[in-house]
Scaffold this motif. Sequence first.
Motif, mmCIF file in Angstrom:
data_model
loop_
_atom_site.group_PDB
_atom_site.id
_atom_site.type_symbol
_atom_site.label_atom_id
_atom_site.label_comp_id
_atom_site.label_asym_id
_atom_site.label_seq_id
_atom_site.Cartn_x
_atom_site.Cartn_y
_atom_site.Cartn_z
ATOM 1 N N TRP A 1 0.860 -1.183 0.000
ATOM 2 C CA TRP A 1 0.000 0.000 0.000
ATOM 3 C C TRP A 1 0.896 1.232 0.000
ATOM 4 O O TRP A 1 1.883 1.282 0.732
ATOM 5 N N VAL A 2 0.547 2.220 -0.817
ATOM 6 C CA VAL A 2 1.345 3.438 -0.932
ATOM 7 C C VAL A 2 0.491 4.634 -0.540
ATOM 8 O O VAL A 2 -0.469 4.984 -1.226
ATOM 9 N N ASN A 3 0.848 5.242 0.593
ATOM 10 C CA ASN A 3 0.159 6.426 1.079
ATOM 11 C C ASN A 3 0.739 7.686 0.449
ATOM 12 O O ASN A 3 1.873 7.667 -0.039
ATOM 13 N N PRO A 4 0.001 8.793 0.483
ATOM 14 C CA PRO A 4 0.547 10.061 -0.021
ATOM 15 C C PRO A 4 1.821 10.458 0.722
ATOM 16 O O PRO A 4 2.033 10.078 1.873
ATOM 17 N N ALA B 1 -2.095 14.547 4.232
ATOM 18 C CA ALA B 1 -2.982 14.136 3.135
ATOM 19 C C ALA B 1 -3.469 12.688 3.285
ATOM 20 O O ALA B 1 -4.325 12.242 2.540
ATOM 21 N N ARG B 2 -2.918 11.969 4.244
ATOM 22 C CA ARG B 2 -3.273 10.565 4.438
ATOM 23 C C ARG B 2 -4.590 10.427 5.190
ATOM 24 O O ARG B 2 -4.883 11.207 6.089
ATOM 25 N N LEU B 3 -5.336 9.419 4.842
ATOM 26 C CA LEU B 3 -6.605 9.146 5.506
ATOM 27 C C LEU B 3 -6.447 8.124 6.626
ATOM 28 O O LEU B 3 -7.426 7.695 7.224
ATOM 29 N N ASN B 4 -5.197 7.735 6.913
ATOM 30 C CA ASN B 4 -4.920 6.784 7.983
ATOM 31 C C ASN B 4 -3.593 7.160 8.636
ATOM 32 O O ASN B 4 -2.931 8.089 8.208
ATOM 33 N N ASP B 5 -3.219 6.436 9.669
ATOM 34 C CA ASP B 5 -1.976 6.721 10.388
ATOM 35 C C ASP B 5 -0.827 5.803 9.969
ATOM 36 O O ASP B 5 0.177 5.715 10.653
ATOM 37 N N PHE B 6 -0.983 5.116 8.847
ATOM 38 C CA PHE B 6 0.046 4.188 8.398
ATOM 39 C C PHE B 6 1.217 4.944 7.784
ATOM 40 O O PHE B 6 1.072 6.061 7.299
ATOM 41 N N PRO B 7 2.406 4.303 7.778
ATOM 42 C CA PRO B 7 3.562 4.898 7.104
ATOM 43 C C PRO B 7 3.315 5.021 5.599
ATOM 44 O O PRO B 7 2.347 4.472 5.069
ATOM 45 N N ARG B 8 4.204 5.709 4.913
ATOM 46 C CA ARG B 8 4.098 5.926 3.456
ATOM 47 C C ARG B 8 3.985 4.602 2.711
ATOM 48 O O ARG B 8 3.156 4.444 1.837
ATOM 49 N N TYR B 9 4.837 3.637 3.064
ATOM 50 C CA TYR B 9 4.827 2.325 2.411
ATOM 51 C C TYR B 9 4.556 1.260 3.463
ATOM 52 O O TYR B 9 5.206 1.240 4.512
ATOM 53 N N ILE B 10 3.623 0.385 3.186
ATOM 54 C CA ILE B 10 3.319 -0.711 4.095
ATOM 55 C C ILE B 10 3.020 -1.955 3.267
ATOM 56 O O ILE B 10 2.348 -1.878 2.245
ATOM 57 N N VAL B 11 3.577 -3.085 3.692
ATOM 58 C CA VAL B 11 3.323 -4.364 3.033
ATOM 59 C C VAL B 11 2.667 -5.280 4.056
ATOM 60 O O VAL B 11 3.172 -5.449 5.173
ATOM 61 N N SER C 1 7.659 1.599 6.064
ATOM 62 C CA SER C 1 8.734 2.583 5.940
ATOM 63 C C SER C 1 8.182 3.896 5.407
ATOM 64 O O SER C 1 7.209 3.908 4.665
ATOM 65 N N GLU C 2 8.836 4.955 5.764
ATOM 66 C CA GLU C 2 8.535 6.265 5.188
ATOM 67 C C GLU C 2 9.411 6.530 3.965
ATOM 68 O O GLU C 2 9.128 7.420 3.191
ATOM 69 N N SER C 3 10.488 5.729 3.795
ATOM 70 C CA SER C 3 11.450 6.035 2.728
ATOM 71 C C SER C 3 11.333 5.072 1.556
ATOM 72 O O SER C 3 11.136 3.873 1.727
ATOM 73 N N GLY D 1 14.078 2.398 1.730
ATOM 74 C CA GLY D 1 13.723 1.234 2.531
ATOM 75 C C GLY D 1 12.840 0.278 1.751
ATOM 76 O O GLY D 1 13.008 -0.940 1.821
ATOM 77 N N LEU D 2 11.900 0.822 0.983
ATOM 78 C CA LEU D 2 11.028 -0.010 0.156
ATOM 79 C C LEU D 2 11.852 -0.775 -0.877
ATOM 80 O O LEU D 2 11.653 -1.974 -1.076
ATOM 81 N N TYR D 3 12.790 -0.099 -1.530
ATOM 82 C CA TYR D 3 13.646 -0.762 -2.519
ATOM 83 C C TYR D 3 14.420 -1.912 -1.880
ATOM 84 O O TYR D 3 14.503 -2.995 -2.439
ATOM 85 N N ARG D 4 14.999 -1.671 -0.695
ATOM 86 C CA ARG D 4 15.758 -2.729 -0.022
ATOM 87 C C ARG D 4 14.864 -3.925 0.299
ATOM 88 O O ARG D 4 15.302 -5.069 0.244
#
Length: 104
Positions: free
Chosen positions: A37-40, A45-55, A81-83, A86-89
């Motif tokens: 999932w990819v947040n703004p 601008a996010r509709l939830n409290d999740f980090p930018r990237y979550i799997v 991750s917010e970065s 980190g997602l790439y790794r």
Amino acid sequence: MSDFPFLHDKSWNDDDCPSFLFHCESRIKLGEYLVLWVNPVKKEARLNDFPRYIVRTAKNVGTDNLPEIVHDETTEVVFESESVEGLYRFLVPFQVLENMKPNN
């Protein structure tokens, strides 16, 4: 997306954020999928409290011909991750395994 062609867009037009499905038999349980999932970028601008990237793990409650990939009480967060770095790794090992499959 071009760096990780194994990611399949599973977004719906009414989703809060884009999502991408992937599956790798050697890294996760049989019949289990992963959903990115990819947040703004901007937290406000996010509709939830999740980090930018979550799997999260997910399951197919449909069939192979008509899959319906969902989260339930047994699925779990396996990465956040917010970065983008980190997602790439996190995703690179999946790409390596994908490249090792026959027919690739």
